[in-house]
Design a protein around this motif. Structure first.
Motif, PDB file in Angstrom:
ATOM      1  N   LEU A 176       0.957  -1.256   0.288  1.00  0.00           N
ATOM      2  CA  LEU A 176       0.004  -0.044  -0.046  1.00  0.00           C
ATOM      3  C   LEU A 176       1.123   1.311  -0.150  1.00  0.00           C
ATOM      4  CD1 LEU A 176      -2.773  -0.918   2.536  1.00  0.00           C
ATOM      5  CD2 LEU A 176      -3.039  -0.761   0.191  1.00  0.00           C
ATOM      6  N   SER A 177       2.009   1.443   0.977  1.00  0.00           N
ATOM      7  CA  SER A 177       2.643   2.407   0.936  1.00  0.00           C
ATOM      8  C   SER A 177       3.684   2.677  -0.315  1.00  0.00           C
ATOM      9  CB  SER A 177       3.783   2.261   2.066  1.00  0.00           C
ATOM     10  OG  SER A 177       4.546   3.290   2.288  1.00  0.00           O
ATOM     11  N   LYS A 178       4.108   1.512  -0.885  1.00  0.00           N
ATOM     12  CA  LYS A 178       4.958   1.514  -2.094  1.00  0.00           C
ATOM     13  C   LYS A 178       4.062   2.109  -3.152  1.00  0.00           C
ATOM     14  CE  LYS A 178       6.606  -1.559  -5.575  1.00  0.00           C
ATOM     15  NZ  LYS A 178       7.013  -2.872  -6.093  1.00  0.00           N
ATOM     16  N   TYR A 179       3.066   1.909  -3.587  1.00  0.00           N
ATOM     17  CA  TYR A 179       2.249   1.978  -4.524  1.00  0.00           C
ATOM     18  C   TYR A 179       1.542   3.495  -4.380  1.00  0.00           C
ATOM     19  CZ  TYR A 179       2.861  -2.345  -7.022  1.00  0.00           C
ATOM     20  OH  TYR A 179       3.491  -3.343  -7.448  1.00  0.00           O
ATOM     21  N   THR A 180       1.452   3.773  -3.174  1.00  0.00           N
ATOM     22  CA  THR A 180       0.920   5.406  -2.911  1.00  0.00           C
ATOM     23  C   THR A 180       2.078   6.155  -3.104  1.00  0.00           C
ATOM     24  OG1 THR A 180      -0.724   4.758  -1.329  1.00  0.00           O
ATOM     25  CG2 THR A 180       0.140   6.610  -0.976  1.00  0.00           C
ATOM     26  N   ASN A 181       3.319   5.965  -2.716  1.00  0.00           N
ATOM     27  CA  ASN A 181       4.437   6.807  -2.854  1.00  0.00           C
ATOM     28  C   ASN A 181       4.741   6.882  -4.364  1.00  0.00           C
ATOM     29  OD1 ASN A 181       4.451   7.216  -0.087  1.00  0.00           O
ATOM     30  ND2 ASN A 181       5.947   5.603   0.270  1.00  0.00           N
ATOM     31  N   SER A 182       4.672   5.665  -5.183  1.00  0.00           N
ATOM     32  CA  SER A 182       4.873   5.803  -6.490  1.00  0.00           C
ATOM     33  C   SER A 182       4.088   6.462  -7.460  1.00  0.00           C
ATOM     34  CB  SER A 182       4.942   4.399  -7.315  1.00  0.00           C
ATOM     35  OG  SER A 182       3.844   3.648  -7.118  1.00  0.00           O
ATOM     36  N   PHE A 183       2.689   6.587  -7.000  1.00  0.00           N
ATOM     37  CA  PHE A 183       1.797   7.376  -7.573  1.00  0.00           C
ATOM     38  C   PHE A 183       2.098   8.727  -7.636  1.00  0.00           C
ATOM     39  CE2 PHE A 183      -2.310   9.702  -7.924  1.00  0.00           C
ATOM     40  CZ  PHE A 183      -2.851   9.352  -9.008  1.00  0.00           C
ATOM     41  N   GLN A 184       2.503   9.119  -6.083  1.00  0.00           N
ATOM     42  CA  GLN A 184       2.781  10.715  -5.717  1.00  0.00           C
ATOM     43  C   GLN A 184       3.956  10.976  -6.452  1.00  0.00           C
ATOM     44  OE1 GLN A 184       3.197   9.963  -1.666  1.00  0.00           O
ATOM     45  NE2 GLN A 184       1.416  11.271  -1.097  1.00  0.00           N
ATOM     46  N   TYR A 185       4.826  10.112  -6.818  1.00  0.00           N
ATOM     47  CA  TYR A 185       6.327  10.390  -7.471  1.00  0.00           C
ATOM     48  C   TYR A 185       5.843  10.838  -8.782  1.00  0.00           C
ATOM     49  CZ  TYR A 185      10.671  10.132  -9.708  1.00  0.00           C
ATOM     50  OH  TYR A 185      11.925   9.997 -10.400  1.00  0.00           O
ATOM     51  N   PHE A 186       5.049   9.798  -9.664  1.00  0.00           N
ATOM     52  CA  PHE A 186       4.467  10.015 -10.937  1.00  0.00           C
ATOM     53  C   PHE A 186       4.000  11.500 -10.959  1.00  0.00           C
ATOM     54  CE2 PHE A 186       1.104  10.082 -13.641  1.00  0.00           C
ATOM     55  CZ  PHE A 186       1.555  10.060 -14.913  1.00  0.00           C
ATOM     56  N   VAL A 187       2.949  11.779 -10.267  1.00  0.00           N
ATOM     57  CA  VAL A 187       2.243  12.849 -10.203  1.00  0.00           C
ATOM     58  C   VAL A 187       3.260  14.220  -9.973  1.00  0.00           C
ATOM     59  CG1 VAL A 187       0.626  14.738  -9.300  1.00  0.00           C
ATOM     60  CG2 VAL A 187       0.015  12.247  -9.455  1.00  0.00           C
ATOM     61  N   LEU A 188       3.984  14.272  -9.184  1.00  0.00           N
ATOM     62  CA  LEU A 188       4.884  15.365  -8.823  1.00  0.00           C
ATOM     63  C   LEU A 188       6.104  15.498 -10.125  1.00  0.00           C
ATOM     64  CD1 LEU A 188       5.667  14.820  -5.238  1.00  0.00           C
ATOM     65  CD2 LEU A 188       4.242  16.566  -6.130  1.00  0.00           C
ATOM     66  N   LYS A 189       6.603  14.539 -10.650  1.00  0.00           N
ATOM     67  CA  LYS A 189       7.217  14.581 -11.894  1.00  0.00           C
ATOM     68  C   LYS A 189       6.785  14.935 -12.918  1.00  0.00           C
ATOM     69  CE  LYS A 189      10.775  11.391 -14.010  1.00  0.00           C
ATOM     70  NZ  LYS A 189      11.109  10.220 -14.156  1.00  0.00           N
ATOM     71  N   ASN A 190       5.455  14.690 -13.194  1.00  0.00           N
ATOM     72  CA  ASN A 190       5.056  14.884 -14.731  1.00  0.00           C
ATOM     73  C   ASN A 190       3.766  15.895 -14.738  1.00  0.00           C
ATOM     74  OD1 ASN A 190       6.350  12.573 -16.270  1.00  0.00           O
ATOM     75  ND2 ASN A 190       5.376  11.469 -14.544  1.00  0.00           N
ATOM     76  N   HIS A 191       3.408  16.525 -13.531  1.00  0.00           N
ATOM     77  CA  HIS A 191       2.093  17.389 -13.794  1.00  0.00           C
ATOM     78  C   HIS A 191       2.819  18.456 -14.669  1.00  0.00           C
ATOM     79  CE1 HIS A 191       3.484  20.521 -11.086  1.00  0.00           C
ATOM     80  NE2 HIS A 191       4.033  19.558 -10.259  1.00  0.00           N
ATOM     81  N   ASN A 192       3.821  19.077 -14.524  1.00  0.00           N
ATOM     82  CA  ASN A 192       4.099  20.218 -15.361  1.00  0.00           C
ATOM     83  C   ASN A 192       4.348  20.171 -16.661  1.00  0.00           C
ATOM     84  OD1 ASN A 192       6.603  19.051 -14.797  1.00  0.00           O
ATOM     85  ND2 ASN A 192       7.656  20.718 -13.752  1.00  0.00           N
ATOM     86  N   ARG A 193       4.361  18.537 -17.230  1.00  0.00           N
ATOM     87  CA  ARG A 193       4.677  18.380 -18.572  1.00  0.00           C
ATOM     88  C   ARG A 193       3.198  18.340 -19.438  1.00  0.00           C
ATOM     89  NH1 ARG A 193       7.439  12.646 -18.496  1.00  0.00           N
ATOM     90  NH2 ARG A 193       7.053  12.878 -20.812  1.00  0.00           N
ATOM     91  N   GLU A 199      -4.552  14.619 -19.868  1.00  0.00           N
ATOM     92  CA  GLU A 199      -3.072  14.262 -20.474  1.00  0.00           C
ATOM     93  C   GLU A 199      -2.577  13.823 -19.384  1.00  0.00           C
ATOM     94  OE1 GLU A 199      -1.594  18.080 -21.713  1.00  0.00           O
ATOM     95  OE2 GLU A 199      -2.826  18.185 -23.588  1.00  0.00           O
ATOM     96  N   LEU A 200      -2.547  14.179 -18.113  1.00  0.00           N
ATOM     97  CA  LEU A 200      -1.880  13.509 -17.079  1.00  0.00           C
ATOM     98  C   LEU A 200      -2.255  12.067 -16.737  1.00  0.00           C
ATOM     99  CD1 LEU A 200       0.514  13.797 -14.980  1.00  0.00           C
ATOM    100  CD2 LEU A 200      -1.205  14.989 -13.462  1.00  0.00           C
ATOM    101  N   ALA A 201      -3.863  11.951 -16.774  1.00  0.00           N
ATOM    102  CA  ALA A 201      -4.118  10.449 -16.808  1.00  0.00           C
ATOM    103  C   ALA A 201      -3.612   9.758 -17.854  1.00  0.00           C
ATOM    104  CB  ALA A 201      -5.617  10.549 -16.611  1.00  0.00           C
ATOM    105  N   LYS A 202      -3.717  10.090 -19.082  1.00  0.00           N
ATOM    106  CA  LYS A 202      -3.287   9.062 -20.202  1.00  0.00           C
ATOM    107  C   LYS A 202      -1.784   8.890 -19.944  1.00  0.00           C
ATOM    108  CE  LYS A 202      -3.180   9.160 -25.236  1.00  0.00           C
ATOM    109  NZ  LYS A 202      -3.662   9.975 -26.600  1.00  0.00           N
ATOM    110  N   LEU A 203      -1.067  10.004 -19.558  1.00  0.00           N
ATOM    111  CA  LEU A 203       0.559   9.761 -19.558  1.00  0.00           C
ATOM    112  C   LEU A 203       0.658   8.604 -18.539  1.00  0.00           C
ATOM    113  CD1 LEU A 203       3.147  10.848 -20.274  1.00  0.00           C
ATOM    114  CD2 LEU A 203       3.212  12.162 -18.331  1.00  0.00           C
ATOM    115  N   GLY A 204      -0.079   8.427 -17.389  1.00  0.00           N
ATOM    116  CA  GLY A 204       0.225   7.376 -16.374  1.00  0.00           C
ATOM    117  C   GLY A 204      -0.520   6.138 -16.767  1.00  0.00           C
TER     118      GLY A 204
END
Length: 293
Positions: A176-193, A199-204
């Motif tokens: 639970l912790s791992k996938y929550t953190n990885s989702f957060q990382y994805f959002v923080l890394k890619n939201h400004n792209r 578009e953000l949903a599709k990227l993920g």
């Protein structure tokens, strides 16, 4: 005596009650050979096997046989596949956050307890079996009273916390912790792209609906509002702390024209881009950018 429900109504179908909600504790049965193709979990899911055997294939449970009397967790964002080796019966609990589990203990296990190198299914202990038997008998409808559902969620959280050790629970908490953190990382890394939620949903690799639901459960805020706040922060930083021209900032953040960008700044910050850059008419320290615009 009249047939009166727990909420005080007489002869009412609880499935049509305004308090009814989608059931997330589901009883299911499948024949031998049933195959659930590999797919990404859109929710966390606890699979309690009551009868038969299934073959599970995922990162956590690669080629694992799940037998009657055992259960596993697959977390949001993880991928898994299931093949029924016999006729099977199960109770599945779908949830977004373990909100009914003790937060202090959850944090302790996530940070202090090392999970096993190889994950294995957990045994369904007698107290949990009683819970599952009851769920199978009277929680079979697609719609159910949300108050009853909340009670059952809380009961399951208590049973897991009361009858399983920290080490056993680490096989639930760490994914639970791992996938929550990885989702957060994805959002923080890619939201400004990207420019939009879609578009953000599709990227993920998510549908927009699923992405919005997971985002809200992880960030505790609607994704559009969160992205607007990050956009405002980025614009303000660029105007006050970089040498980028106003035109460059305008088009970087997806505005169609300078007038459109200027109107946005006046609405959000009560000042034009030029005045924000020079420090004139800047918003008071107590003012906050609006969430919508």
């Amino acid at each position: 005596m009249p047939n009166t429900s727990a909420c005080g109504a007489t002869n009412i179908d609880c499935r049509s009650c305004p308090k009814a909600t989608d059931n997330i504790i589901i009883y299911a049965s499948h024949p031998r050979g049933f195959h659930l193709p590999a797919h990404k979990c859109e929710e966390n899911i606890l699979i309690f096997l009551l009868k038969g055997e299934v073959l599970v294939n995922s990162n956590e449970y690669a080629g694992t046989t799940l037998r009657a009397g055992e259960f596993i967790l697959q977390a949001i964002g993880s991928k898994y596949e299931i093949l029924a080796m016999t006729d099977v019966e199960c109770v599945c609990y779908r949830f977004e956050q373990p909100r009914f589990f003790c937060e202090t203990r959850y944090s302790y296990i996530a940070n202090e307890v090392q999970p096993p190198l190889i994950y294995s299914p957990l045994k369904i202990k007698p107290e949990v079996q009683y819970f599952l038997d009851a769920s199978k008998s009277y929680m079979t409808e697609a719609k159910i009273c949300k108050e009853l559902l909340a009670f059952k969620q809380k009961e399951l959280g208590f049973l897991l916390g009361q009858y399983y050790t920290d080490y056993e629970l680490s096989m639930l908490v760490h994914p639970l912790s791992k996938y929550t953190n990885s989702f957060q990382y994805f959002v923080l890394k890619n939201h400004n792209r990207v420019k939009t939620v879609e578009e953000l949903a599709k990227l993920g690799g998510y549908t927009t609906t699923t992405f919005r639901r997971i985002f809200t459960s992880v960030f505790h805020q609607p994704v559009y509002e969160w992205m607007q706040e990050r956009r405002c922060e980025g614009i303000m930083y660029e105007l006050q702390h970089t040498d980028a021209t106003i035109s460059e900032i305008c088009y970087k953040y997806g505005f169609e024209s300078l007038p459109h960008f200027s109107n946005f700044c006046k609405k959000k910050f009560s000042a034009s881009p030029r005045n924000l850059r020079t420090g004139k008419n800047t918003i008071p320290a107590t003012a906050q950018p609006a969430h919508n615009g």
